[in-house]
Scaffold this active site. Sequence first.
Site, short mmCIF file in Angstrom:
data_model
loop_
_atom_site.label_atom_id
_atom_site.label_comp_id
_atom_site.label_asym_id
_atom_site.label_seq_id
_atom_site.Cartn_x
_atom_site.Cartn_y
_atom_site.Cartn_z
N ASP A 86 0.85 -1.19 0.00
CA ASP A 86 0.00 0.00 0.00
C ASP A 86 0.89 1.24 0.00
OD1 ASP A 86 -2.35 1.73 0.37
OD2 ASP A 86 -3.33 -0.12 0.99
N HIS A 91 -2.95 3.01 -4.78
CA HIS A 91 -2.27 2.69 -3.51
C HIS A 91 -0.83 2.24 -3.78
CE1 HIS A 91 -5.60 3.34 -0.79
NE2 HIS A 91 -6.40 2.68 -1.61
N GLU A 145 -9.92 2.50 -5.06
CA GLU A 145 -9.52 3.88 -4.80
C GLU A 145 -8.33 4.33 -5.64
OE1 GLU A 145 -10.87 4.29 -0.18
OE2 GLU A 145 -8.92 3.40 -0.50
C1 ACM Z 1 -10.92 -0.50 0.83
O1 ACM Z 1 -11.39 -0.43 1.98
N1 ACM Z 1 -10.34 0.56 0.26
C2 ACM Z 1 -11.02 -1.71 0.04
#
Ligand code: ACM
Length: 754
Positions: free
Chosen positions: A189, A260, A324
């Site tokens: 991440d 990410h 995201e």
């Molecule tokens: C997430 O909670 N962004 C998968």
Amino acid sequence: MRKLLTIALLCSHAALFSQVNIIPQPVEVKMPKVAGQFVITKNTPIVLEGSGLENSANFLNDYLQQVYGFTLKVTDKSTPGGIHLNYEKMEYTYPGAYVLRSGKGQVYIAGDNEAGTFYGVQTLLQLLPVEKSASLKVPYIDIKDYPRFQYRGLMLDVSRHFFPISFVKKYIDYLAMHKMNYFHWHLTDDQGWRIEIKKYPKLTEVGGYRNGTIIGRYPGTGNDHQRYGGFYTQEEAKEIVAYAAKRYITVIPEIEMPGHASAALTAYPHLGCTGGPYQVQQTWGVFNDVFCAGNDTVFNFMQDVLDEVIPLFPAKYVHVGADECPKDSWKKCPKCQKRIKDHNLKDEHELQSYFIQRMEKYINGKGKTLVGWDEILEGGLAPNAVVMSWRGEAGGIEAAKQKHQVIMTPTTYVYFDYSQTKSEDSVTIGGFIPLQKVYGYEPIPKELTAEEGKYILGAQANLWTEYILYPSKVEYMIFPRATALSEVLWSPKEKRDWNSFEKRLQTQFKRYDLWGSSYSKAYFDLKASIAPTPNYDGSILYSLQTAAPNSKILYTLNGYDSKVSVYSKPLVVKMDDQIGAMLEVNGQQLSPVNQKFSFNKATGRKVSITTPTAENRRGNGGTFGLVNGAQSEKGILGDEWLGWQGPDMEAIIDLGKIQSISSVKVHLLDQQPSWVYLPEYVEVLVSEDGKNFQSTGKSNQAVKESHNMASITVPAAAKARYVKVFARNHGTIADGNPGAGSKAWLFVDEISVN
Ligand code: ACM
Ligand code: ZN
């Protein structure tokens, strides 16, 4: 006579049953006619009646050693007596079926496969006493059991905070003891890359460490400037996989793409659209630093990474994240724009879909199945992908309708990083998911037909670790909610019963103590509720409740400094007041609640809304919460808020009789990062008969009441019995803001008439 005898038998069974507190609730539990106990001592053998049962025997012995301080001899000679582990053919839908029979002289556990016997052993552990002892009494019992769902999982984020191998193993043991079978390991991440990749050593050398972390809850009160990080070697990953396999748990690695990606880009800046410089992030959220989708080097890199990751993890699933991913850098990047043009893609969402579909081909080519968060639905689903539905249930519903397999992990029920108590004194990401909410979760959405429902493989709770720095906090956040989830995932739907779970939970709390594990005691919180009086006479009823045994509820009126009384029945509140209450357990005072009331002409009166709220935003006290005299002081963490996503609000209050009024105040939430906007305006209309309404005016003059709450007051000099309050929803969220293009939320918790 016959009747009496039956009752006597039932009673002795009931007494025995109180010792039987198995979670998840098995499919079938029978107590034999003659009650009794098999006693395990250090001389009891474990007898293996078939091959492949060593994992079960070893787990049992490890548990006995850790908890009770002794182990048993394991033998494969078919001796009578002892704990027999075996196989038995059974009917089941998903693997994991077993029988457990405890009777005179022996405990017999037989699974339809190795995992089944292992689950039988997990059940046996729960029949053992919750006090340390050298002779462990197991009640005579006859159990038949099998799982409801084939996917029963927990995720752990090791990027935001890193956890040592020893704790990852413990986490896997927790899964095993809850008969779960998937461990989703979130390995990469923005805040750290945690898995060694030999071809790209900088991923962990550089990407594995950040130069600081924000202090406190986002945006934080500063930065600790401490270098923080760590990673797992490939050998360690193999060790974890092998450890999990012995517990019949599959490890799913997650390698995030295309978003990410800050940690990876810091190590290899040429993989981003701008070329950097980038940093391993020191704060939380979503960042614009994403992999370039127009650069083939990125795809080669990703394939190389997967070439090293896939052999470590025998799971058929490979998780590629895909949640995201902001499109800002792609919009500005010539390479990304060229890719869109060359491939006739409509927009950046289709570019994300291109990215994932291209990776899916590669992953499928290796005989594996791609799993992604529900954003993979946007711009078109990769043909064979499994969808993890996290932004509520909608993504899962949509995917199942498209005949894709689904793992449900909705924020609304199973985000275990959310608070489980309203009096949380450690920092969490927010939200509120109490135990009962998890227990009440049904993984197959009612929107699906029976046929579509078959695409729901199961569910998983996610543990994001922005605010979880230590193993004990992990335990505190997952327990007892993971225990509730295990029953959701394993037990037959018709066996699910909150009252029964509550009883068994009392023993589970003792088991956590026995394990030396942390857990939340929020279940015992003092809970307050406000209800109308039967004739809506302008007063309200304030009730206090707790599940804590041997406790007293103490309260004071007018704040904390007046007389303390013992609560026995709902309190009638008639005027501005402040109630303080707390629990007293064994002389200890716990779980304080404090409620201020602000009475006005609307308080305690009848109220209705003509514009239904969002289904999950009805407010804890329902519509009455709008006039219950209690204004939320907690922002969205308070549960009083009524919410509308898109629609306007129209509420009508009956003041009981015609009276003079001067103004109307609406208390609102103002939290744009969470898509919550103030209304465009509030209008008040009044009536004496409830039919003919006249406007007294509108206002959009918001007065800030805290950083995320505000109120709007509308002048309303009139004589009226009925007051209609209309709030115009903000509408669509403008570009450049979180939630751009989506409908804004409108949240209201109190309407005052003065
Ligand atoms: C997430 O909670 N962004 C998968
Ligand atoms: Zn690019």
